[in-house]
Motif scaffolding. Structure first.
Motif, PDB file in Angstrom:
ATOM      1  N   PRO A 142       0.893  -1.093   0.049  1.00  0.00           N
ATOM      2  CA  PRO A 142      -0.168   0.189   0.037  1.00  0.00           C
ATOM      3  C   PRO A 142       0.810   1.317   0.038  1.00  0.00           C
ATOM      4  O   PRO A 142       0.696   2.301   0.744  1.00  0.00           O
ATOM      5  N   PHE A 175      -2.283  -3.009  -1.170  1.00  0.00           N
ATOM      6  CA  PHE A 175      -3.057  -1.741  -2.024  1.00  0.00           C
ATOM      7  C   PHE A 175      -4.404  -2.266  -2.203  1.00  0.00           C
ATOM      8  O   PHE A 175      -5.471  -1.526  -2.234  1.00  0.00           O
ATOM      9  N   LEU A 178      -6.779  -1.799   0.591  1.00  0.00           N
ATOM     10  CA  LEU A 178      -7.267  -0.289   0.854  1.00  0.00           C
ATOM     11  C   LEU A 178      -8.406   0.102  -0.301  1.00  0.00           C
ATOM     12  O   LEU A 178      -9.104   0.740   0.077  1.00  0.00           O
ATOM     13  N   SER A 229      -0.977   3.002  -7.101  1.00  0.00           N
ATOM     14  CA  SER A 229       0.100   2.284  -6.639  1.00  0.00           C
ATOM     15  C   SER A 229       1.094   2.340  -7.735  1.00  0.00           C
ATOM     16  O   SER A 229       1.014   2.853  -8.630  1.00  0.00           O
TER      17      SER A 229
END
Length: 377
Positions: A142, A175, A178, A229
């Motif tokens: 992340p 990621f 998230l 990302s």
């Protein structure tokens, strides 16, 4: 212009999703009952008048009902909704009574009831494990690669190179986690914790809202942060670790389901988002048209939701039975039949009210109310 799979494909896809999932759910109950020596009198896919069926050598009637919106297993001695001893049960010969559901210890009855939802979760875990082996699992850290201008992230001061370690008080390790959290929360205030220059910085922001329309014309409101990302990484998953990955993904989907339900209860999401059989049929047809992988993944999602819903502590659902068994274990005696009867009546009314609501929503999603208003106007 949208791609519409057509009504017949909706029906076919719906049957291919719901039929097998109801079957494995009831098969879970049946198998657990057989394990503990309980006789099954009937195993039905669908409700209402029997369309077709046969009786096996153990005396179980396997049949299809004309209304394919569920199913059931009827165990010997199951003479009332509460599943408690009754005069009719006491009148049975001792050998027959020993094969009935009520004759079994509390822990065995609880396992039989829980076996249906558990089987749905097992099916989903196996499907997601197979997907993990085939495609790998996202392992992109992340870490913010870029911040899009004029977005929630830019306004909050998130910078490229920041590592997001928590969002809304929930730790994130990839990621993908998230993105899952933010996507479910369009236009919501949240705290984002980032690691920057060896320290931790807590930032407050309100997620943005993006509306997306798929090729079938469905519109979705999604939460956006405004960060991208670095290079996407997929980590291979081996045979031994695949079940664990399937279990982890199933747990994440359950958590997202709980989040969504909580948002509806607290008013952060509209009741209009609740869908029923018609919406499931529509989505099933759309995913069927998109390919085998999309359709099988949908089966996993619906299997998880079927298991989750059945574990809710609502009388007439499996979770309602388990709730009464828990009370029975604490009190060391069954709940009074009158109390259970009224509870089951209330549960049935609640389920019917929910079915009316989701059917109303489904018809609205298909444009029925809008068309009627146009005709009346």
């Amino acid at each position: 212009m949208t791609d519409n799979p057509g009504f017949l494909l909706y029906l076919l896809a719906f049957a291919l999703v719901i039929g097998p999932l109801v079957f494995v759910h009831e098969l879970g109950h049946y198998a657990a009952g057989r394990w503990f020596g309980i006789k099954a009198e009937a195993f039905s896919i669908g409700f209402g008048r029997e369309v077709a069926g046969f009786t096996d050598r153990r005396g179980t009637r396997w049949k299809f009902g004309w209304l394919p919106l569920g199913g059931y297993v009827k165990f010997a001695g199951d003479m009332n909704p509460a599943g408690q001893p009754s005069p009719e049960w006491l009148a049975l010969p001792a050998a027959q009574r020993a094969q009935t559901f009520q004759a079994k210890p509390l822990w065995q009855r609880a396992i039989v009831v829980a076996a249906g939802p558990v089987t749905n979760f097992v099916v989903a875990i196996l499907i997601l494990a197979a997907f993990a082996m085939a495609y790998g699992r996202p392992s992109t850290p992340p870490v913010v690669g870029a911040v899009e201008p004029a977005t929630a992230a830019a306004s909050a001061g998130i910078r490229p190179g920041d590592r997001i370690v928590a969002v809304g008080g929930r730790a994130v390790t990839s990621f993908n986690e998230l993105a899952q959290y933010v996507t479910m929360r369009p236009g919501e205030a949240m705290q984002v914790a980032v690691e920057r220059d060896g320290g931790r910085v807590d930032l407050q922001l309100t997620s943005g809202v993006r509306e997306e329309r798929d090729r079938f014309g469905n519109v979705y409101r999604l939460g956006v942060l405004g960060v991208r990302s670095g290079p996407v990484e997929m980590e291979p998953v081996g045979l031994l670790e695949a079940p664990g990955e399937g279990l982890r993904q199933t747990a994440n989907i359950v958590r997202m389901t709980v989040d969504g339900l909580g948002q509806i209860i607290t008013g952060r999401r509209s009741l209009d988002e609740l869908g029923g059989p018609l919406r499931i049929a529509q989505v099933s047809g759309e995913r069927f048209a998109m390919g085998v992988a999309e359709f099988v993944f949908l089966i996993a999602l619906i299997s998880i939701n079927l298991g989750f819903i059945n574990l809710l502590p609502v009388p007439v659902l499996d979770g309602g039975h388990l709730l009464f068994y828990a009370v029975e274990a604490l009190r060391r005696k069954p709940v009074e039949p009158e109390v259970m009867e009224w509870a089951f009546r209330g549960g049935m009314v609640a389920i019917l009210a929910l079915m009316l609501l989701v059917t109303f929503n489904d018809l609205g999603a298909f444009g029925v109310w809008r068309n009627l208003a146009g005709l009346i106007g």
